[in-house]
Design an enzyme around this catalytic site. Structure first.
Site, PDB file in Angstrom:
ATOM      1  N   GLU A   1      43.132 -29.368  -2.759  1.00 27.36           N
ATOM      2  CA  GLU A   1      44.443 -29.889  -2.574  1.00 27.36           C
ATOM      3  C   GLU A   1      44.695 -30.010  -1.272  1.00 27.36           C
ATOM      4  O   GLU A   1      45.342 -30.860  -0.647  1.00 27.36           O
ATOM      5  CB  GLU A   1      45.467 -28.399  -3.160  1.00 27.36           C
ATOM      6  N   HIS A   2      44.381 -28.778  -0.255  1.00 25.61           N
ATOM      7  CA  HIS A   2      44.822 -29.061   1.158  1.00 25.61           C
ATOM      8  C   HIS A   2      43.378 -28.729   1.944  1.00 25.61           C
ATOM      9  O   HIS A   2      42.593 -27.864   1.396  1.00 25.61           O
ATOM     10  CB  HIS A   2      45.517 -28.043   1.514  1.00 25.61           C
TER      11      HIS A   2
ATOM     12  N   HIS B   1      49.712 -16.933  -1.640  1.00 23.34           N
ATOM     13  CA  HIS B   1      50.691 -17.526  -2.786  1.00 23.34           C
ATOM     14  C   HIS B   1      50.396 -16.840  -4.398  1.00 23.34           C
ATOM     15  O   HIS B   1      51.015 -16.823  -4.899  1.00 23.34           O
ATOM     16  CB  HIS B   1      50.173 -19.062  -3.200  1.00 23.34           C
TER      17      HIS B   1
ATOM     18  N   GLN C   1      47.445 -19.328   2.278  1.00 17.58           N
ATOM     19  CA  GLN C   1      47.075 -19.955   0.666  1.00 17.58           C
ATOM     20  C   GLN C   1      46.948 -18.805  -0.054  1.00 17.58           C
ATOM     21  O   GLN C   1      47.509 -18.612  -1.262  1.00 17.58           O
ATOM     22  CB  GLN C   1      46.195 -21.062   0.828  1.00 17.58           C
TER      23      GLN C   1
ATOM     24  N   ASP D   1      53.977 -27.780   4.174  1.00 14.96           N
ATOM     25  CA  ASP D   1      54.587 -27.149   3.049  1.00 14.96           C
ATOM     26  C   ASP D   1      56.178 -27.339   3.360  1.00 14.96           C
ATOM     27  O   ASP D   1      56.707 -27.319   2.369  1.00 14.96           O
ATOM     28  CB  ASP D   1      54.168 -25.740   3.078  1.00 14.96           C
TER      29      ASP D   1
ATOM     30  N   HIS E   1      47.869 -64.773 -33.650  1.00 15.59           N
ATOM     31  CA  HIS E   1      48.070 -64.808 -32.113  1.00 15.59           C
ATOM     32  C   HIS E   1      48.067 -66.420 -31.740  1.00 15.59           C
ATOM     33  O   HIS E   1      48.754 -67.186 -31.101  1.00 15.59           O
ATOM     34  CB  HIS E   1      47.007 -64.214 -31.177  1.00 15.59           C
TER      35      HIS E   1
END
Lengths: 426, 426
Positions: free
Chosen positions: A319-320, A254, A251, A353, A412
């Protein structure tokens, strides 16, 4: 990598660059220009920013064929297998609407309708990301979207990367445009002479693309604005330090803003992972990026026990999440907030991934508290349907009229009651 | 009401007020103040803007009891029946995750998890909208949200309207706060000493509330920013002009920016509806508002045939669509874009606003092209789960590593391959 004792108030939220005023001004100008001048504006900005003069934006069929011929057959087969896995996982998300009978012949229904058209933005730059093509296009195809198009900036040679074209070709996508940046988002949102507009835009991009997506949001739908990637690993003394270190670094490589965190009940694992991270960092091609990420946002937390560790994971909402513990599946059932969960030693995060079949477009920066990864529901919408028979109307009109009058909406009430007044048809 | 021949390029999109710079500045100040100073800031703004000094924001149990005692039992029963209908319709939206077996003991799963906490904003002002409480709270309850709270500005008497408290009481909601405006949104997003933060904020409000919701979006989830209401009626010569006119006016009375449109194949109906609208307008309590709406955004279109009419409806993507034609259900199957569809003469649109069971929080301003009405899925999120066995890892690791290297992510490839290197456990 820093090691600290776990407290109950950890967070992985990072203050993210939202773009500055000047960038926003540029983006707004581009959007307006494309809206007004269409293809002409697209050509102007492609020349200005990408340095290429294009007569035809659309990728020609023989460019796609040529890309497939150029491409490593083994890699093509890998992509095809990944695509099949992704399709298998997402097919299970498809669902029908429903119809509920009421008394006296009346009914209610929910209808599920796929979006008419979606556009996927694929970023340019040095690397090509065919996995992103698979992850964005397949859920839309499973949903039944009629028109799926791709747009991506061409390189200096006026071409898109073979890998992107091959991924598109595997999925049967052939409406592909060589346009990038904010101008591409404008074309997708407003349409030009060449590019018909879409209803939803997905896919990552640079700050100009992100700002443009935010600006056109409402005019069209957009996916989330994804932040830098994150991983949290929950591990006990059954885990292997070198494997955990490698996953954390996967990770970290990235983005310097990526975040990699280990939460463990084992002090020995904590120490060994710190050593392994340093060792592996030195051999990593993307060492500079990964080192920044680890130094700024990497952390190893030692938890008193698994309960405290799980509480911490839920407060992170990563996230993960990898769970490498003696009872990993059982522990996973206590996780309320995580985009994607990887269970056990052999479910290394990159498995998801690229290949396993789950989606890699996932909520970051703690938004897994309320958001989900990209899925088939992102490409459908629902219409409710009401059919009231005369009898059902008769029974309920007085109640509905009372409720409307309570809210001060006489019109209405009268609308519902008007059926009683009706005198003749046509 | 203007009558024109239908062309293929009609639209009901209106340029909406997005709030000005000064309003945005105020909202940002309030958000920051509440974030820093919590309850103290809430008290300050309640005094400044709502003109009330509150020691305790939370509605006391006996205030709710008293509201129920004060309330018309008939209306309470109507609300209870509406709540039961809404629950019945939304229960059908609930769903489970799934688990997909792979070869060699591996599996993939999707888990559905309800949000932990959501906050509903109920606007103050002259009228109370208990129907909005039902429509926002029930889908969250069906989803399984653990904590549902309501916040709404108190009147000059320091109280919330009985109708709102009764609606909450019917649903078993008792965490209710007397806070309104941007400061209420800040409290929901960031939390204060008294009000714990939530994960999602729903409900309509004035421009300050709408701007505040936009600002906190990302920190928490929000529902859509709803625009002025719309109705499109698709009718042929089987429809009754007085009924259609009454239904058009029921939307027009909401807002001078509301939009009411009739698309019909019958020239006679078109003429008669125009006459009826004028006649009924004169007797409507909210005549001024409704007249503005009809004059500015009301239109009767005469279509050449039903196919053209249906194409036009799809290009409008209206919030509400009534179909009053000889084959209304059949015609409805050709509608791709509408928030809610009402079929036949007796399914007047207010039936859905209050009672039938479908949700009245619906996408406006043509966003029904890509958005849905509020539903149970708005209150859940999904986590993907991957479990790879050793054998599955062995078979697929080389493919995954190849795909990662193709994208230039060596760290990803090594992470997956690292399982081969492992030497010993802990």
């Amino acid at each position: 990598m820093k090691i600290t004792n776990l407290t109950d108030t950890i967070s992985l939220k990072r203050q993210l660059e939202g773009g500055n005023e000047e960038q926003l001004k540029t983006v707004r100008q581009v959007l307006q220009d494309v809206r007004q001048n269409g293809d002409e504006a697209l050509r102007k900005y492609s020349e200005m920013w990408d340095g290429i003069r294009l007569d035809d934006f659309r990728v020609a069929p023989d460019e796609i064929e040529q890309a497939v011929l150029n491409f490593d057959p083994q890699l093509k087969q890998d992509l095809e297998e990944a695509a099949a896995n992704i399709r298998y996982y997402h097919e299970a998300q498809k669902r029908d609407g429903y119809k509920l009978p009421l008394d006296n012949g009346s009914w209610l229904a929910q209808r599920i309708v796929p979006l008419d058209a979606v556009g996927l933005y694929v970023p340019g730059g040095l690397a090509a990301y065919p996995s992103s093509v698979l992850m964005n296009v397949i859920p839309a195809q499973v949903a039944g979207v009629g028109r799926i198009i791709i747009t991506s900036p061409a390189g200096k040679d006026g071409k898109l990367p073979d890998a992107v074209l091959v991924a598109a070709s595997i999925l049967g996508i052939n409406e592909i445009y060589k346009v990038g940046g904010a101008q591409a988002i404008a074309a997708l949102a407003y349409g030009t002479e060449t590019i018909a507009s879409v209803d939803k835009i997905t896919g990552p991009g640079n700050i100009f693309v992100a700002l443009a997506k935010r600006e056109v949001f409402g005019e069209v739908a957009i996916d989330m604005i994804a932040g830098p990637s994150e991983i949290a690993v929950l591990a006990d003394d059954t885990a292997y330090a070198d494997e955990i270190a490698a996953d954390l670094l996967s990770q970290a490589e990235h983005d310097a803003l990526a975040c990699a965190v280990l939460i463990t009940t084992s002090e020995k694992l904590a120490q060994d992972v710190a050593v392994e991270v340093e060792k592996q960092l030195k051999e990593l091609p993307k060492e500079t990026i990964a080192r920044k990420s680890i130094e700024n946002f990497g952390r190893i937390y030692i938890a008193e026990n698994m309960e405290q560790a799980i509480r911490a994971v839920n407060s992170l909402a990563p996230e993960h999440l990898e769970i490498v513990t003696a009872n990993a599946e059982e522990d996973s059932l206590k996780i309320r907030h995580a985009g994607a969960i990887f269970i056990g030693r052999y479910s290394s995060e990159p498995v998801g991934d690229y290949f396993a079949g789950t989606n890699h477009v996932l909520p970051t920066n703690s938004t897994a508290r309320f958001a989900s990864g990209l899925n088939v529901d992102d490409f459908i919408k629902r219409s409710s349907v009401v059919y009231y028979s005369e009898k059902t109307w008769q029974e309920n009109a007085p109640k509905i009229a009372r409720l409307a009058r309570m809210e001060g909406l006489e019109g209405h009430a009268r609308a519902v009651e008007s059926r009683g007044w009706a005198k003749g048809g046509y």
